[in-house]
Structures are given as structure tokens and as C-alpha cells.
Design an enzyme around this catalytic site. Structure first.
Site, PDB file in Angstrom:
ATOM      1  N   GLY A  31       0.813  -1.204   0.000  1.00 32.00           N
ATOM      2  CA  GLY A  31       0.000   0.000   0.000  1.00 32.00           C
ATOM      3  C   GLY A  31       0.846   1.252   0.000  1.00 32.00           C
ATOM      4  O   GLY A  31       2.076   1.217   0.141  1.00 32.00           O
ATOM      5  N   SER A  32       0.168   2.388  -0.132  1.00 29.79           N
ATOM      6  CA  SER A  32       0.874   3.652  -0.310  1.00 29.79           C
ATOM      7  C   SER A  32       1.636   4.091   0.932  1.00 29.79           C
ATOM      8  O   SER A  32       2.717   4.678   0.832  1.00 29.79           O
ATOM      9  CB  SER A  32      -0.114   4.742  -0.738  1.00 29.79           C
ATOM     10  OG  SER A  32      -1.168   4.874   0.207  1.00 29.79           O
ATOM     11  N   GLY A  83       0.104  -0.873   6.914  1.00 27.22           N
ATOM     12  CA  GLY A  83      -0.970   0.078   7.142  1.00 27.22           C
ATOM     13  C   GLY A  83      -2.294  -0.620   7.371  1.00 27.22           C
ATOM     14  O   GLY A  83      -2.359  -1.827   7.609  1.00 27.22           O
ATOM     15  N   GLY A  98      -5.608  -3.130  -1.045  1.00 25.12           N
ATOM     16  CA  GLY A  98      -4.697  -3.372  -2.163  1.00 25.12           C
ATOM     17  C   GLY A  98      -4.614  -4.822  -2.586  1.00 25.12           C
ATOM     18  O   GLY A  98      -3.922  -5.150  -3.555  1.00 25.12           O
ATOM     19  N   GLU A 104       0.180 -10.401   3.778  1.00 27.00           N
ATOM     20  CA  GLU A 104       0.415  -9.520   4.921  1.00 27.00           C
ATOM     21  C   GLU A 104       0.202 -10.268   6.230  1.00 27.00           C
ATOM     22  O   GLU A 104       0.992 -10.139   7.162  1.00 27.00           O
ATOM     23  CB  GLU A 104      -0.508  -8.300   4.829  1.00 27.00           C
ATOM     24  CG  GLU A 104      -0.128  -7.339   3.713  1.00 27.00           C
ATOM     25  CD  GLU A 104      -1.186  -6.298   3.431  1.00 27.00           C
ATOM     26  OE1 GLU A 104      -0.902  -5.380   2.651  1.00 27.00           O
ATOM     27  OE2 GLU A 104      -2.313  -6.400   3.973  1.00 27.00           O
TER      28      GLU A 104
END
Length: 214
Positions: A31-32, A83, A98, A104
Site C-alpha cells: 500500500g501507499s 498500514g 490493495g 500480509e
């Protein structure tokens, strides 16, 4: 009231990067915000080693000059950083926007410590997003019969060949829903992460970072 979300990503990413010591083996999610963490680690010249939950994170980490660990042979990680899409006051969280939530979870479960990094806009009074799912491609129609209301994403398969979907659901009892999804054949993983995992948060409020721990 929250500040600029993009600015808060940079602020919390720098705070997370400062907690990574040389010599650590660290798992990075996706993710960002995690991309900002990788960039901040590169700016610091980090000499830790990193495993990445997605090809996109691995690409950012490589560009930042980070050293990648062999995720196939690494049994444990000193720290996992990732995140979240939403975090409730009881620490139930939704991840997977995402589509990398399966990997994860594997990395987080293998870490001695999980640091969840978010901007203040990710804190909610109660979870309300649709729950991300990764489904087996095999016998997909049969799996979907057990998931009324599920919406398949118009997205390519995951890095492991799974099908991404989102399930609008009643989240008044996330533990019960997580247990039901865990028991549903064909569901590889879901995006509900329990308080037992989300025990430590870094939250950016504008330029200030709050560190919350159980």
C-alpha cells in the site's frame, strides 16, 4: 479532525522508519503508506533486511536501495510494518484494499512485533468498509454460494493466483464474521485483523505522531 492524508503518510512513515535498527529482519506489507516507509528507510540508508508482501512493495524497496531477505527461508521477523484501511477503537482493523492481505497476515504472524502505521483519517468509530477477500480460483462459483452479496473485483489475480472480492457485511461482531469466513471453504483469507494482532499503532495527526500500545 484530520490533516492532509498524504502528508500524514509521510509523517508516520518517517516515524516508523526511525524504529528500524540496522541488522533487523523486517516484513513490509503493501500500500501507499508502506511505500512511503520504504522510501524513508532508503533515505536513512537502512541496513536492515526486508521481506515484502507484494511485488509493488518489493519494487519500491529495491528502488530505495533496501536489501531484500529471502522470504522462502526466513522463519521469523523482528518487526512487521503495515498500514490499514480502517481501525476501530477496540483495535479491530480492516486491511486488504490493495489485495495483499493474505501475504500480509503471513508476515505479521511471523513477526515478533507488528507496527500498524496510519493517518488519523483511518481511525473510525466502528468498522464499515466491505471486507476484502482472497478466494481460490478453483470451484469459484461453489465458494460464492456461501458468500451472499460478495462483489468480485475487476482486478488481476493476486501474486499467488487468488481471486479478489469484497463482502459488504454487518460488522457489529467482527470476531464472529472472521470466524465464519475462516471456516468457509474456498476463502483463502479475509481482511479482518483482530486486536490480538493490532496491538501497536503509530498514528499521524498532522505533524504529530501518536504511539499507541497495549
Amino acid at each position: 479532525m484530520t490533516g492532509d492524508p498524504e502528508h500524514e503518510k509521510v509523517v508516520v512513515a518517517r516515524a516508523a522508519a526511525a524504529m528500524v535498527a540496522d541488522g533487523m529482519t523486517v516484513a513490509l506489507g503493501s500500500g501507499s503508506t508502506v511505500a512511503r516507509v520504504a522510501e524513508a528507510l532508503g533515505e536513512r540508508g537502512s541496513r536492515a533486511r526486508f521481506a515484502c508482501a507484494s511485488p509493488a512493495t518489493a519494487a519500491v524497496a529495491t528502488t530505495a536501495g533496501l536489501s531484500l531477505a529471502d522470504d522462502a527461508t526466513t522463519e521469523r521477523y523482528d518487526l512487521a510494518i503495515d498500514g490499514a484501511d480502517e481501525v476501530a477503537p477496540d483495535r479491530w482493523a480492516i486491511k486488504g484494499g490493495g489485495g495483499a492481505h493474505t501475504r500480509e497476515r503471513v508476515l505479521i504472524a511471523a513477526a515478533d512485533r507488528f507496527l500498524c502505521v496510519v493517518g488519523a483519517d483511518k481511525l473510525v468509530e466502528r468498522l464499515g468498509r466491505a471486507v476484502p477477500l482472497e478466494l481460490h480460483a478453483f470451484a469459484l462459483a461453489a465458494t460464492l454460494r456461501h458468500l451472499p452479496g460478495v462483489v468480485l473485483r475487476e482486478a488481476p489475480p493476486t501474486a499467488d493466483g487468488g481471486v479478489l472480492a469484497d463482502l459488504p457485511a454487518d460488522l457489529s461482531d467482527p470476531a464472529a464474521l472472521a470466524a465464519r469466513l475462516d471456516a468457509t471453504p474456498g476463502v483463502v483469507d479475509h481482511g479482518l485483523f483482530s486486536p490480538a494482532l493490532v496491538r501497536e499503532l503509530l498514528v499521524a495527526h498532522g505533524d504529530r505522531v501518536e504511539h499507541l500500545r497495549d
